[in-house]
Design an enzyme around this catalytic site. Structure first.
Site, PDB file in Angstrom:
ATOM      1  N   SER A 131     -26.615 129.474 -46.222  1.00  0.00           N
ATOM      2  CA  SER A 131     -26.972 128.894 -44.935  1.00  0.00           C
ATOM      3  C   SER A 131     -27.487 127.478 -45.171  1.00  0.00           C
ATOM      4  CB  SER A 131     -28.065 129.728 -44.264  1.00  0.00           C
ATOM      5  OG  SER A 131     -29.288 129.490 -44.937  1.00  0.00           O
ATOM      6  N   LYS A 132     -27.856 126.844 -44.082  1.00  0.00           N
ATOM      7  CA  LYS A 132     -28.348 125.459 -44.164  1.00  0.00           C
ATOM      8  C   LYS A 132     -29.537 125.343 -45.115  1.00  0.00           C
ATOM      9  CE  LYS A 132     -26.927 122.435 -40.608  1.00  0.00           C
ATOM     10  NZ  LYS A 132     -26.893 122.480 -39.169  1.00  0.00           N
ATOM     11  N   ARG A 133     -30.319 126.427 -45.202  1.00  0.00           N
ATOM     12  CA  ARG A 133     -31.495 126.413 -46.087  1.00  0.00           C
ATOM     13  C   ARG A 133     -31.113 126.027 -47.511  1.00  0.00           C
ATOM     14  NH1 ARG A 133     -33.036 131.215 -47.494  1.00  0.00           N
ATOM     15  NH2 ARG A 133     -31.390 132.236 -46.346  1.00  0.00           N
ATOM     16  N   HIS A 134     -29.886 126.352 -47.902  1.00  0.00           N
ATOM     17  CA  HIS A 134     -29.480 126.072 -49.277  1.00  0.00           C
ATOM     18  C   HIS A 134     -28.977 124.640 -49.446  1.00  0.00           C
ATOM     19  CE1 HIS A 134     -29.026 130.504 -48.936  1.00  0.00           C
ATOM     20  NE2 HIS A 134     -29.663 130.426 -50.077  1.00  0.00           N
ATOM     21  N   GLY A 135     -29.116 123.859 -48.378  1.00  0.00           N
ATOM     22  CA  GLY A 135     -28.639 122.478 -48.466  1.00  0.00           C
ATOM     23  C   GLY A 135     -27.124 122.423 -48.435  1.00  0.00           C
TER      24      GLY A 135
END
Ligand code: GLU
Length: 486
Positions: A245-249
């Site tokens: 997800s976006k959390r992982h950049g």
């Protein structure tokens, strides 16, 4: 008779096209290419609150950049409500679906009661065969109905091309809803009706859809459509093994373009997420991808998004381009970093080629070029404090002396190329009984401000004589005056 291969990519336009969706698109596209089949695009835009035309455009833009062309007209799911309703009516008429007048509260009560006695409540189809007058009464009471698919007893099984045999007990499906009380079709119904109308032969999609498949199979059966084959692709995880997800950049496809990736590298990298060539090969050109891909080599294990590998692979693809081909690709990155003028007027094409040629080995993405190229285009560059401490300030007097020797020797050169520069430097180091490194490092700092970089003598050749002499002269003063931040 085997039917023609027809696959589809069916994104919901609720945001930019992300890596996971591009992954699904690519596997469908490659499968179609490999099988000489048809690759279709369906926009699943029925969620009016979340779907937007700009996201549809973003899908086209990303597909275009990735070079994934689709066949035939695009199918927009939102335009097909009447068709979906028509198909729902057919199921009602054939008895495969029924209207259910239970209220939500009644259903909850029944479910809870069943749970207490350790059972799964299945709809008892109390309203399935009521008369018209009963139906009128229910409506008069203000009750509203949904349409449910009548799921037969037994099991639903299929052989997934990736996961193998899958079987579930139909009791877990209940009689799921296919139309809301306002008549609007539900997602599963729309997917299956569209797949049938598009004559889809293979449904290739992410593993997160595998639990929907038994429902879809029930619908395909209800419509009497020969089941497509199913292939559920492994999920892409971040380094922490959580769903990507976006959390992982990890960003949308087009953001990789902006970050200086080549679309061939993106496509190659996406393929390696969940597919193995059978040997150790990891680099694939686009043509090779098309000829080598097979669903049989897709593995079931979740796959981890490895940015380091992605960068490495991009570097490999970059290496296949000539420097002349790189120039127009790198230039926009130099412009947006403020290194080059918009019109490129501050630099000649020839100079640009020389600089890119020198830097290319050290760059994995286009964004690496501006990070390293600044001193080739401006005298106003930063001096790296670490480089100053290491190569200038330990013995400043000696550094000044050596830089002066270098400046004088270089000024005397009539041919200013890497070979002559190297020879002049070696002569100096022998003359003064010093290692070549004792000249090379302080000189690099003087000319570039950096700790490392491309071959010094080639770099000096590109910078040219006057710039080199000016920078060495400037350094003579700077060594004793420059302030080094702690
Ligand atoms: N629209 C769904 C998604 O974006 C895909 C549905 C399907 O492939 O069946 O995940």
């Amino acid at each position: 008779m085997t039917r023609p291969t027809r696959v589809r990519f069916a994104p919901s336009p609720t945001g930019l096209l992300h890596i996971g969706s591009a992954h699904t698109a690519l596997f469908n596209w490659l499968f179609a290419k490999r099988e000489q089949g048809t690759f279709l695009l369906r926009i699943e835009d029925t969620d009016a609150a979340r779907s937007r035309t700009e996201w549809v455009d973003a899908i086209f833009e990303a597909m275009d950049w990735l070079g994934m062309d689709w066949d035939e007209d695009i199918l927009y799911q939102s335009k097909r409500t009447a068709r979906h309703q028509q198909r729902i009516n057919e199921l009602l008429e054939s008895g495969r679906a029924y209207r259910c007048y239970y209220t939500t509260e009644e259903l909850d009560e029944r479910r809870q009661a069943a749970m207490k006695s350790g059972e799964n409540w299945r709809n008892d189809r109390r309203y399935a065969d009521i008369s018209t007058s009963e139906e009128e009464e229910l409506k008069a009471e203000g009750r509203r109905s949904v349409v449910r698919l009548a799921i037969p007893e037994g099991k639903t099984s299929f052989c997934d091309r990736v996961l193998g045999e899958i079987e579930i007990d139909n009791s877990t499906l209940d009689d799921f809803v296919i139309a809301r009380s306002d008549g609007s079709p539900l997602y599963h119904l729309a997917v299956v009706v569209d797949d049938i109308d598009m004559k889809i032969s293979h449904v290739i999609r992410g593993m997160d859809h595998v639990s929907n498949t038994p429902k879809h199979i029930q619908l395909f059966d209800a419509f009497g459509y020969e089941l497509p084959e199913f292939a559920h692709l492994p999920m892409i995880l971040g380094a922490d093994k959580k769903k990507l997800s976006k959390r992982h950049g990890v960003v949308s496809v087009m953001e990789y373009k902006e970050s200086g990736y080549l679309s061939d590298a993106v496509v190659n990298f996406l393929l390696l997420l969940g597919w193995q060539s059978g040997d150790d090969q990891e680099f694939f050109s686009r043509e090779e991808l098309k000829s080598r891909f097979s669903l049989d080599q897709v593995h079931k294990r979740d796959t981890v998004f490895d940015l380091k590998k992605f960068e490495w692979l991009n570097g490999q693809h970059l290496a296949t381009l000539s420097t002349v081909e790189l120039v127009p690709l790198v230039t926009p990155f130099l412009v947006s970093a403020g290194i080059l003028n918009e019109d490129g007027a501050n630099v000649s094409e020839e100079y640009l080629i020389q600089v890119i040629d020198l830097l290319r080995e050290r760059c994995r993405t286009f964004k690496d070029f501006p990070a390293q190229a600044g001193y080739f285009f401006s005298d106003d560059f930063e001096y790296n404090p670490k480089a100053l401490r290491k190569h200038w300030l330990k013995e400043p007097e000696m550094v000044i002396e050596r830089l002066r020797w270098l400046r004088d020797a270089y000024s005397d050169l009539s041919t200013f190329d890497a070979g002559s520069l190297e020879e002049a430097t070696r002569t100096l180091s022998e003359m003064h009984d010093l290692g070549a490194a004792q000249f090379i490092h302080p000189c690099r700092v003087a000319l570039t401000g950096q700790l490392g970089g491309p071959s010094l003598f080639h770099l000096i050749e590109v910078l040219g004589k006057s710039r080199t002499i000016e920078r060495l002269t400037r350094a003579l003063d700077l060594v004793s005056t420059i302030e080094v931040p702690q």
